[in-house]
Design a protein around this motif. Structure first.
Motif, PDB file in Angstrom:
ATOM      1  N   TYR A  91       0.832  -1.204   0.000  1.00 14.77           N
ATOM      2  CA  TYR A  91       0.000   0.000   0.000  1.00 14.77           C
ATOM      3  C   TYR A  91       0.866   1.254   0.000  1.00 14.77           C
ATOM      4  O   TYR A  91       0.655   2.165  -0.819  1.00 14.77           O
ATOM      5  N   HIS A  92       1.838   1.305   0.908  1.00 14.90           N
ATOM      6  CA  HIS A  92       2.679   2.507   1.003  1.00 14.90           C
ATOM      7  C   HIS A  92       3.569   2.665  -0.238  1.00 14.90           C
ATOM      8  O   HIS A  92       3.837   3.790  -0.665  1.00 14.90           O
ATOM      9  N   THR A  93       3.987   1.538  -0.813  1.00 16.59           N
ATOM     10  CA  THR A  93       4.767   1.607  -2.062  1.00 16.59           C
ATOM     11  C   THR A  93       3.939   2.231  -3.172  1.00 16.59           C
ATOM     12  O   THR A  93       4.406   3.097  -3.920  1.00 16.59           O
ATOM     13  N   ALA A  94       2.660   1.781  -3.259  1.00 13.38           N
ATOM     14  CA  ALA A  94       1.755   2.343  -4.273  1.00 13.38           C
ATOM     15  C   ALA A  94       1.504   3.822  -4.012  1.00 13.38           C
ATOM     16  O   ALA A  94       1.456   4.622  -4.955  1.00 13.38           O
ATOM     17  N   GLN A  95       1.340   4.202  -2.733  1.00 13.96           N
ATOM     18  CA  GLN A  95       1.096   5.603  -2.395  1.00 13.96           C
ATOM     19  C   GLN A  95       2.313   6.469  -2.695  1.00 13.96           C
ATOM     20  O   GLN A  95       2.181   7.608  -3.151  1.00 13.96           O
ATOM     21  N   VAL A  96       3.492   5.946  -2.416  1.00 14.12           N
ATOM     22  CA  VAL A  96       4.724   6.686  -2.734  1.00 14.12           C
ATOM     23  C   VAL A  96       4.794   6.937  -4.242  1.00 14.12           C
ATOM     24  O   VAL A  96       5.069   8.055  -4.695  1.00 14.12           O
ATOM     25  N   ALA A  97       4.514   5.871  -5.027  1.00 17.12           N
ATOM     26  CA  ALA A  97       4.553   6.019  -6.489  1.00 17.12           C
ATOM     27  C   ALA A  97       3.478   6.987  -6.975  1.00 17.12           C
ATOM     28  O   ALA A  97       3.736   7.838  -7.840  1.00 17.12           O
ATOM     29  N   ALA A  98       2.261   6.857  -6.397  1.00 14.09           N
ATOM     30  CA  ALA A  98       1.149   7.724  -6.826  1.00 14.09           C
ATOM     31  C   ALA A  98       1.438   9.183  -6.511  1.00 14.09           C
ATOM     32  O   ALA A  98       1.187  10.072  -7.334  1.00 14.09           O
ATOM     33  N   ALA A 146       4.406  10.527  -6.012  1.00 11.77           N
ATOM     34  CA  ALA A 146       5.533  10.970  -6.835  1.00 11.77           C
ATOM     35  C   ALA A 146       5.028  11.350  -8.236  1.00 11.77           C
ATOM     36  O   ALA A 146       5.440  12.370  -8.796  1.00 11.77           O
ATOM     37  N   GLN A 147       4.119  10.525  -8.778  1.00  7.91           N
ATOM     38  CA  GLN A 147       3.548  10.822 -10.094  1.00  7.91           C
ATOM     39  C   GLN A 147       2.693  12.082 -10.043  1.00  7.91           C
ATOM     40  O   GLN A 147       2.734  12.909 -10.957  1.00  7.91           O
ATOM     41  N   MET A 148       1.913  12.219  -8.956  1.00  4.45           N
ATOM     42  CA  MET A 148       1.067  13.400  -8.788  1.00  4.45           C
ATOM     43  C   MET A 148       1.935  14.662  -8.740  1.00  4.45           C
ATOM     44  O   MET A 148       1.616  15.684  -9.366  1.00  4.45           O
ATOM     45  N   ARG A 149       3.031  14.596  -7.986  1.00  2.54           N
ATOM     46  CA  ARG A 149       3.924  15.747  -7.897  1.00  2.54           C
ATOM     47  C   ARG A 149       4.545  16.058  -9.261  1.00  2.54           C
ATOM     48  O   ARG A 149       4.593  17.227  -9.679  1.00  2.54           O
ATOM     49  N   GLU A 150       4.973  15.019  -9.970  1.00  2.24           N
ATOM     50  CA  GLU A 150       5.585  15.224 -11.287  1.00  2.24           C
ATOM     51  C   GLU A 150       4.579  15.838 -12.260  1.00  2.24           C
ATOM     52  O   GLU A 150       4.909  16.781 -12.992  1.00  2.24           O
ATOM     53  N   ALA A 185      -5.308  28.159 -11.189  1.00  2.00           N
ATOM     54  CA  ALA A 185      -4.756  26.831 -11.473  1.00  2.00           C
ATOM     55  C   ALA A 185      -3.334  26.714 -10.938  1.00  2.00           C
ATOM     56  O   ALA A 185      -2.954  25.668 -10.380  1.00  2.00           O
ATOM     57  N   ILE A 186      -2.543  27.768 -11.089  1.00  2.00           N
ATOM     58  CA  ILE A 186      -1.166  27.770 -10.578  1.00  2.00           C
ATOM     59  C   ILE A 186      -1.156  27.557  -9.071  1.00  2.00           C
ATOM     60  O   ILE A 186      -0.372  26.761  -8.537  1.00  2.00           O
ATOM     61  N   GLN A 187      -2.041  28.265  -8.378  1.00  2.00           N
ATOM     62  CA  GLN A 187      -2.128  28.097  -6.929  1.00  2.00           C
ATOM     63  C   GLN A 187      -2.548  26.671  -6.582  1.00  2.00           C
ATOM     64  O   GLN A 187      -2.028  26.062  -5.635  1.00  2.00           O
ATOM     65  N   SER A 188      -3.499  26.150  -7.365  1.00  2.00           N
ATOM     66  CA  SER A 188      -3.962  24.773  -7.138  1.00  2.00           C
ATOM     67  C   SER A 188      -2.830  23.781  -7.383  1.00  2.00           C
ATOM     68  O   SER A 188      -2.644  22.835  -6.598  1.00  2.00           O
ATOM     69  N   PHE A 189      -2.059  23.987  -8.461  1.00  2.00           N
ATOM     70  CA  PHE A 189      -0.930  23.097  -8.758  1.00  2.00           C
ATOM     71  C   PHE A 189       0.109  23.150  -7.631  1.00  2.00           C
ATOM     72  O   PHE A 189       0.660  22.117  -7.230  1.00  2.00           O
ATOM     73  N   LYS A 190       0.376  24.354  -7.125  1.00  2.00           N
ATOM     74  CA  LYS A 190       1.348  24.488  -6.033  1.00  2.00           C
ATOM     75  C   LYS A 190       0.853  23.767  -4.784  1.00  2.00           C
ATOM     76  O   LYS A 190       1.637  23.092  -4.086  1.00  2.00           O
ATOM     77  N   THR A 191      -0.451  23.920  -4.501  1.00  2.00           N
ATOM     78  CA  THR A 191      -1.032  23.225  -3.349  1.00  2.00           C
ATOM     79  C   THR A 191      -0.927  21.716  -3.530  1.00  2.00           C
ATOM     80  O   THR A 191      -0.572  20.975  -2.596  1.00  2.00           O
ATOM     81  N   ASN A 192      -1.232  21.242  -4.752  1.00  2.00           N
ATOM     82  CA  ASN A 192      -1.149  19.808  -5.039  1.00  2.00           C
ATOM     83  C   ASN A 192       0.282  19.298  -4.889  1.00  2.00           C
ATOM     84  O   ASN A 192       0.503  18.179  -4.395  1.00  2.00           O
ATOM     85  N   ILE A 193       1.245  20.103  -5.320  1.00  2.00           N
ATOM     86  CA  ILE A 193       2.657  19.704  -5.201  1.00  2.00           C
ATOM     87  C   ILE A 193       3.048  19.600  -3.734  1.00  2.00           C
ATOM     88  O   ILE A 193       3.706  18.626  -3.314  1.00  2.00           O
ATOM     89  N   ASP A 194       2.639  20.600  -2.943  1.00  2.00           N
ATOM     90  CA  ASP A 194       2.936  20.563  -1.502  1.00  2.00           C
ATOM     91  C   ASP A 194       2.283  19.352  -0.853  1.00  2.00           C
ATOM     92  O   ASP A 194       2.904  18.647  -0.027  1.00  2.00           O
ATOM     93  N   THR A 195       1.022  19.096  -1.207  1.00  2.00           N
ATOM     94  CA  THR A 195       0.294  17.953  -0.636  1.00  2.00           C
ATOM     95  C   THR A 195       0.948  16.640  -1.041  1.00  2.00           C
ATOM     96  O   THR A 195       1.161  15.751  -0.199  1.00  2.00           O
ATOM     97  N   ALA A 196       1.265  16.512  -2.328  1.00  2.00           N
ATOM     98  CA  ALA A 196       1.894  15.281  -2.825  1.00  2.00           C
ATOM     99  C   ALA A 196       3.258  15.066  -2.173  1.00  2.00           C
ATOM    100  O   ALA A 196       3.606  13.935  -1.805  1.00  2.00           O
ATOM    101  N   THR A 197       4.014  16.149  -2.003  1.00  2.00           N
ATOM    102  CA  THR A 197       5.334  16.046  -1.356  1.00  2.00           C
ATOM    103  C   THR A 197       5.183  15.593   0.089  1.00  2.00           C
ATOM    104  O   THR A 197       5.933  14.722   0.570  1.00  2.00           O
ATOM    105  N   HIS A 198       4.202  16.187   0.777  1.00  2.00           N
ATOM    106  CA  HIS A 198       3.963  15.824   2.183  1.00  2.00           C
ATOM    107  C   HIS A 198       3.611  14.344   2.305  1.00  2.00           C
ATOM    108  O   HIS A 198       4.230  13.607   3.095  1.00  2.00           O
ATOM    109  N   PHE A 199       2.642  13.899   1.510  1.00  2.00           N
ATOM    110  CA  PHE A 199       2.209  12.504   1.623  1.00  2.00           C
ATOM    111  C   PHE A 199       3.250  11.543   1.063  1.00  2.00           C
ATOM    112  O   PHE A 199       3.330  10.393   1.504  1.00  2.00           O
ATOM    113  N   TYR A 200       4.041  12.001   0.097  1.00  2.00           N
ATOM    114  CA  TYR A 200       5.156  11.178  -0.378  1.00  2.00           C
ATOM    115  C   TYR A 200       6.108  10.895   0.777  1.00  2.00           C
ATOM    116  O   TYR A 200       6.516   9.739   0.998  1.00  2.00           O
TER     117      TYR A 200
END
Length: 358
Positions: free
Chosen positions: A96-103, A105-109, A279-294
């Motif tokens: 599960y955590h491996t899949a979440q790390v990959a997801a 990481a992909q979300m951030r990318e 959208a830029i603000q949303s993308f930045k928020t998504n990057i921060d969120t993805a980085t945190h959960f990564y």
């Protein structure tokens, strides 16, 4: 002779049995556990004089070893079940955590790529807005200038037509019998207006010349020719004014349409800019969120892997301990069984061995 041979064989068999018993018991005696059991048997035989009680005791020892093995069998079954369950849970957690790390990481990318594109788009949109505003300002200035030119030229045409109408009235007065002397001040005023009209100076020159000739000679044919010239000139001025007015109206309508287009385009660009910025603000928020959960899932993954390694190590230890202890109990059971066998079937030889220990 045959009796002697038979007796020798019997004696040899007895010594062979005694030697075999002694060898076996010596091997048992060399073992710490065997030595302890044999010492206990020796003590009982010396103190009690019979083997009944020691047989009971050894059977109790044997039963205890069997009971211990059964208990440890139950323990290892529980441990194996726990190991299977815990290892499965940990492996599922790792998956599960491996899949979440990959997801994540992909979300951030994906969001970093989308962010870069949106930032390029918003820069281009801002440039388009500035270009739109410059175009609007330039075209508005051109339209205002063209309108001012039309107003000026229209006023000049109105003034010219008014001058022609005034000149026509004067000439008509002459045709009706008025003298030039009576109308001279008005003629001079009209001539001045015609001469000073810069836009139509060339056009008015024949009229000015004709009016000048009237000052010296009033002639009905000349009057009719001048009236005809004035009428033609007035028509030309009206037509010219109409052409200018049509041109002004068309340019004004085109400006209305073009300015509406520019305004609509400006509104569209501003809306797009606002959307891109959101959208830029949303993308930045998504990057921060993805980085945190990564990072969270990466830490959980590492901890789960460490726990799984420790669990495997613990389970292997339990298996090894069970195997070693089971082997040891099996060996001890064999020792007790062999001693029981000797006490039951070879008591005399066993007693002799024990009597000679120390």
């Amino acid at each position: 002779m045959y009796k002697l041979v038979a007796l020798a064989l019997i004696i040899s068999s007895v010594f062979a049995v005694q030697k075999d018993t002694k060898t076996i018991l010596a091997e048992i005696d060399a073992d710490n556990f065997g030595n302890t059991i044999l010492s206990t048997v020796q003590m009982y035989l010396q103190s009690k004089g019979n083997a009944e009680e020691i047989l009971v005791l050894l059977n109790q020892v044997l039963a205890g070893l069997v009971d211990d093995q059964n208990k440890h069998d139950n323990v290892i079954r529980v441990d194996r079940s726990a190991c299977t369950r815990i290892v499965t849970d940990l492996e599922n957690s790792i998956a599960y955590h491996t899949a979440q790390v990959a997801a994540n990481a992909q979300m951030r990318e994906d969001n970093e790529k989308a962010l870069a594109e949106a930032e390029n788009d918003v820069r281009q949109t801002i440039q388009d807005i500035e270009s739109n505003e410059r175009t609007f300002a330039q075209e508005e200035a051109n339209r205002n200038k063209a309108h001012e030119t039309w107003v000026r030229k229209n006023e000049e045409h109105d003034d010219a037509i008014a001058a022609v109408d005034e000149a026509t009235k004067l000439v008509q007065h002459l045709s009706l019998g008025a003298t030039f002397a009576e109308l001279k001040p008005k003629f001079e005023a009209v001539q001045k207006r015609l001469i000073e009209n810069e836009s139509h100076g060339a056009l008015f020159q024949p009229i000015v010349t004709a009016l000048t000739e009237l000052a010296t000679k009033v002639d009905q044919k000349a009057i009719q020719r001048i009236l005809q010239l004035l009428s033609q000139l007035r028509q030309q001025l009206i037509e010219a004014r109409s052409v200018l007015e049509d041109t002004e109206n068309r340019q004004a309508q085109r400006w209305v349409e073009f300015s509406t287009h520019l305004s609509n385009e400006h509104n569209r660009l501003v809306d797009r800019k606002n959307q891109l910025e959101q959208a830029i603000q949303s993308f930045k928020t998504n990057i921060d969120t993805a980085t945190h959960f990564y990072e969270v899932h990466q830490l959980e993954l590492e901890q789960a892997q460490e726990t799984l390694d420790a669990e495997h190590e613990w389970c292997d230890l339990q298996e090894n301990t069970y195997s070693v202890q089971s082997s040891e109990r099996t060996r001890q059971q064999e020792i007790v069984e062999r001693i029981l066998e000797h006490l039951t079937e070879k008591l005399t030889a066993t007693s002799q061995y024990l009597g000679g220990r120390f």
